[in-house]
Write a protein that holds these residues in place. Structure first.
Motif, PDB file in Angstrom:
ATOM      1  N   THR A  65      -5.856   7.227 -14.918  1.00  0.00           N
ATOM      2  CA  THR A  65      -4.796   6.645 -15.743  1.00  0.00           C
ATOM      3  C   THR A  65      -4.383   5.337 -15.078  1.00  0.00           C
ATOM      4  N   GLY A  66      -3.952   4.372 -15.859  1.00  0.00           N
ATOM      5  CA  GLY A  66      -3.564   3.084 -15.294  1.00  0.00           C
ATOM      6  C   GLY A  66      -4.754   2.176 -15.117  1.00  0.00           C
ATOM      7  N   GLU A  67      -4.952   1.661 -13.907  1.00  0.00           N
ATOM      8  CA  GLU A  67      -6.044   0.718 -13.666  1.00  0.00           C
ATOM      9  C   GLU A  67      -6.732   1.002 -12.348  1.00  0.00           C
ATOM     10  N   GLY A  68      -8.060   0.925 -12.356  1.00  0.00           N
ATOM     11  CA  GLY A  68      -8.827   1.145 -11.141  1.00  0.00           C
ATOM     12  C   GLY A  68     -10.102   0.325 -11.128  1.00  0.00           C
ATOM     13  N   TYR A  69     -10.502  -0.084  -9.925  1.00  0.00           N
ATOM     14  CA  TYR A  69     -11.778  -0.778  -9.732  1.00  0.00           C
ATOM     15  C   TYR A  69     -12.706   0.167  -8.993  1.00  0.00           C
ATOM     16  N   PHE A  70     -13.936   0.312  -9.497  1.00  0.00           N
ATOM     17  CA  PHE A  70     -14.879   1.293  -8.971  1.00  0.00           C
ATOM     18  C   PHE A  70     -16.127   0.614  -8.400  1.00  0.00           C
ATOM     19  N   GLU A  71     -16.548   1.080  -7.229  1.00  0.00           N
ATOM     20  CA  GLU A  71     -17.869   0.766  -6.691  1.00  0.00           C
ATOM     21  C   GLU A  71     -18.564   2.111  -6.497  1.00  0.00           C
ATOM     22  N   VAL A  72     -19.415   2.456  -7.458  1.00  0.00           N
ATOM     23  CA  VAL A  72     -19.987   3.795  -7.515  1.00  0.00           C
ATOM     24  C   VAL A  72     -21.258   3.882  -6.675  1.00  0.00           C
ATOM     25  N   ALA A  73     -21.332   4.905  -5.836  1.00  0.00           N
ATOM     26  CA  ALA A  73     -22.533   5.152  -5.041  1.00  0.00           C
ATOM     27  C   ALA A  73     -23.664   5.587  -5.971  1.00  0.00           C
ATOM     28  N   ARG A  74     -24.827   4.966  -5.792  1.00  0.00           N
ATOM     29  CA  ARG A  74     -25.951   5.246  -6.681  1.00  0.00           C
ATOM     30  C   ARG A  74     -26.515   6.644  -6.418  1.00  0.00           C
ATOM     31  N   ASN A  75     -26.727   7.385  -7.513  1.00  0.00           N
ATOM     32  CA  ASN A  75     -27.339   8.708  -7.448  1.00  0.00           C
ATOM     33  C   ASN A  75     -27.920   9.006  -8.833  1.00  0.00           C
ATOM     34  N   LYS A  76     -29.226   8.755  -9.002  1.00  0.00           N
ATOM     35  CA  LYS A  76     -29.852   8.913 -10.314  1.00  0.00           C
ATOM     36  C   LYS A  76     -29.777  10.346 -10.819  1.00  0.00           C
TER      37      LYS A  76
ATOM     38  N   ASN B 256      -8.216  17.208  -6.241  1.00  0.00           N
ATOM     39  CA  ASN B 256      -7.116  16.451  -5.649  1.00  0.00           C
ATOM     40  C   ASN B 256      -6.782  15.295  -6.578  1.00  0.00           C
ATOM     41  N   SER B 257      -5.639  14.686  -6.359  1.00  0.00           N
ATOM     42  CA  SER B 257      -5.294  13.481  -7.118  1.00  0.00           C
ATOM     43  C   SER B 257      -4.538  12.519  -6.206  1.00  0.00           C
ATOM     44  N   ILE B 258      -4.745  11.249  -6.464  1.00  0.00           N
ATOM     45  CA  ILE B 258      -4.019  10.212  -5.749  1.00  0.00           C
ATOM     46  C   ILE B 258      -3.322   9.348  -6.788  1.00  0.00           C
ATOM     47  N   SER B 259      -2.051   9.085  -6.569  1.00  0.00           N
ATOM     48  CA  SER B 259      -1.272   8.312  -7.540  1.00  0.00           C
ATOM     49  C   SER B 259      -0.468   7.231  -6.832  1.00  0.00           C
ATOM     50  N   THR B 260      -0.433   6.070  -7.432  1.00  0.00           N
ATOM     51  CA  THR B 260       0.349   4.950  -6.911  1.00  0.00           C
ATOM     52  C   THR B 260       1.593   4.762  -7.761  1.00  0.00           C
ATOM     53  N   PRO B 261       2.720   4.456  -7.143  1.00  0.00           N
ATOM     54  CA  PRO B 261       3.923   4.194  -7.929  1.00  0.00           C
ATOM     55  C   PRO B 261       3.906   2.767  -8.467  1.00  0.00           C
ATOM     56  N   VAL B 262       4.894   2.413  -9.255  1.00  0.00           N
ATOM     57  CA  VAL B 262       5.106   1.009  -9.598  1.00  0.00           C
ATOM     58  C   VAL B 262       5.320   0.255  -8.288  1.00  0.00           C
ATOM     59  N   GLY B 263       4.588  -0.829  -8.096  1.00  0.00           N
ATOM     60  CA  GLY B 263       4.701  -1.577  -6.858  1.00  0.00           C
ATOM     61  C   GLY B 263       3.834  -1.033  -5.733  1.00  0.00           C
TER      62      GLY B 263
ATOM     63  N   ASN C 270       0.837  -1.200   0.000  1.00  0.00           N
ATOM     64  CA  ASN C 270       0.000   0.000   0.000  1.00  0.00           C
ATOM     65  C   ASN C 270       0.872   1.250   0.000  1.00  0.00           C
ATOM     66  N   ARG C 271       1.003   1.867  -1.149  1.00  0.00           N
ATOM     67  CA  ARG C 271       1.810   3.081  -1.280  1.00  0.00           C
ATOM     68  C   ARG C 271       1.138   4.036  -2.261  1.00  0.00           C
ATOM     69  N   ALA C 272       1.099   5.295  -1.913  1.00  0.00           N
ATOM     70  CA  ALA C 272       0.498   6.288  -2.810  1.00  0.00           C
ATOM     71  C   ALA C 272       0.859   7.689  -2.342  1.00  0.00           C
ATOM     72  N   ILE C 273       0.691   8.643  -3.243  1.00  0.00           N
ATOM     73  CA  ILE C 273       0.885  10.061  -2.930  1.00  0.00           C
ATOM     74  C   ILE C 273      -0.425  10.787  -3.202  1.00  0.00           C
ATOM     75  N   LEU C 274      -0.887  11.556  -2.216  1.00  0.00           N
ATOM     76  CA  LEU C 274      -2.086  12.376  -2.363  1.00  0.00           C
ATOM     77  C   LEU C 274      -1.653  13.812  -2.600  1.00  0.00           C
TER      78      LEU C 274
ATOM     79  N   SER D 273      -0.795   3.928 -11.240  1.00  0.00           N
ATOM     80  CA  SER D 273      -2.085   4.478 -11.646  1.00  0.00           C
ATOM     81  C   SER D 273      -2.344   5.789 -10.911  1.00  0.00           C
ATOM     82  N   SER D 274      -3.312   6.562 -11.401  1.00  0.00           N
ATOM     83  CA  SER D 274      -3.669   7.801 -10.716  1.00  0.00           C
ATOM     84  C   SER D 274      -5.136   8.129 -10.962  1.00  0.00           C
ATOM     85  N   LEU D 275      -5.701   8.871 -10.026  1.00  0.00           N
ATOM     86  CA  LEU D 275      -7.091   9.302 -10.121  1.00  0.00           C
ATOM     87  C   LEU D 275      -7.163  10.772  -9.744  1.00  0.00           C
TER      88      LEU D 275
END
Length: 386
Positions: free
Chosen positions: A225-236, A181-188, A127-131, A207-209
């Protein structure tokens, strides 16, 4: 050599799970004997070879998916297809990397712990990332203490555990400038962020968001960018849009994975729950659960897939579904932070199965080496040799 009638009997026994280890090896060796002699395969007697392989592969997948007792090793498999043909290796991997395998050997158990120490071994990612905040401040999340990270007006950012940050904002906040804001993960690296609307995003390595600290207006929009898995909160009232290069993924509330690395030939969106609409230029398509949208310069192609493979990284596994060695090396390179170099002819074999992501690089390569591919590690470089 196995006679044709005997082979048919072995096929029936294999598909019903009744083969012994010796019979299984006999069957797989028979398949392998036809790799360079496709014309000798008599479909009128033996059946369609590809159909038999697909049925055998289905059995392998089922065996991998079956739950096991907590008292037994966690069993997952890696199955090797020489030129998309016979499964000539069956492996099982536990948390301590215990392997069981078949192929011109008696059934035996190998433990990576008994191997000689690898001089240039590489630890798995974590678990590594920069906010990066709107004012440019960068927070190294893996070293930050659990608790409040930032407070700007009614928006707070908290690290609630190792590997997860949560944004909180007043639901009624509709006015004022939008801050990103953005959050980015390094290689590894990998990390999870809970967005201000409650949507959850898991980021894979490299990856980054980019996202707003509060979702104002009529839409919720983020950039990946890269890869992400999303669980989106429902809001019609507020559709959720993910911008990936020149592609838009639009949802109301759903679970999906997007893989969009620059070194991949296509952007792949895989839907687990809900409904997703893909737009690329003037072309669009809608995904249903169990489908994947493959987008490249030729347009959008929608196919049925095993969704477990797409999200295996989030669940702590590499999951290979008839994947060649080049694609496997891309995944390993991102997770272990290594460069890959090929010496000699690149193998064209394909692999099926799972390997845990929490073991050292040498252990993963050791599993692959049982399938006739050779590697060595030198200064965080993986050298692949015939």
């Amino acid at each position: 050599m196995v006679q044709k009638q005997e082979f048919l009997q072995l096929i029936d026994k294999y598909l019903t799970g009744q083969t012994t280890a010796a019979e299984k090896e006999q069957l797989l060796n028979f398949f392998e004997s036809f790799q360079g002699d496709a014309d000798e395969w008599d479909e009128t007697v033996l059946g369609v070879k590809q159909e038999l392989e697909d049925r055998m592969l289905g059995n392998i997948r089922q065996a991998i998916a079956e739950p096991v007792s907590n008292k037994s090793p966690k069993v997952v498999g890696l199955h090797f297809f020489r030129n998309v043909a016979a499964a000539v290796i069956l492996l099982a991997v536990s948390g301590t990397a215990v392997y069981h395998w078949y192929h011109k050997h008696d059934q035996q158990q190998l433990t990576a712990q008994n191997k000689a120490v690898v001089k240039h071994d590489v630890d798995p990612g974590d678990n590594r990332a920069i906010l990066t905040l709107a004012n440019g401040t960068k927070l190294i999340l893996d070293s930050a203490k659990i608790g409040l990270l930032s407070q700007t007006g009614n928006i707070s950012v908290n690290k609630i555990s190792d590997g997860q940050v949560v944004y909180s904002a007043d639901k009624d906040q509709q006015n004022g400038p939008v801050a990103y804001n953005s959050i980015s993960t390094p290689v590894g690296g990998q990390y999870q962020v809970v967005l201000p609307d409650g949507s959850k995003v898991w980021l894979n390595s490299a990856s980054s968001l980019k996202f707003p600290t509060a979702f104002t207006g009529n839409e919720r929009e983020v950039e990946l960018t890269g890869e992400g898995y999303f669980e989106v909160a429902r809001n019609k009232a507020k559709p959720f849009n993910v911008k990936v290069k020149d592609i838009n993924v639009s949802v109301l509330g759903t679970h999906f994975n997007i893989m969009a690395y620059n070194d991949e030939a296509a952007v792949k969106t895989t839907l687990l729950e809900g409904l997703v609409r893909l737009t690329h230029g003037n072309v669009s398509g809608t995904l249903k659960p169990g489908q994947q949208g493959v987008i490249n310069d030729k347009g959008i192609k929608i196919i049925d897939v095993d969704t477990d493979e797409a999200v295996a990284w989030k669940n702590g596994f590499f999951d290979f579904e008839r994947v060649n060695i080049q694609d496997i090396m891309k995944q390993l390179s991102r997770w272990y932070g290594t460069e890959v170099i090929y010496e000699g002819k690149i193998p064209d074999d394909e692999f099926v199965g799972k390997i845990r992501r929490d073991v050292k690089l040498s252990q993963v390569l050791h599993i692959l080496e049982l399938s006739h591919v050779r590697f060595r590690i030198e200064n965080k470089k993986i050298i692949v040799t015939p």
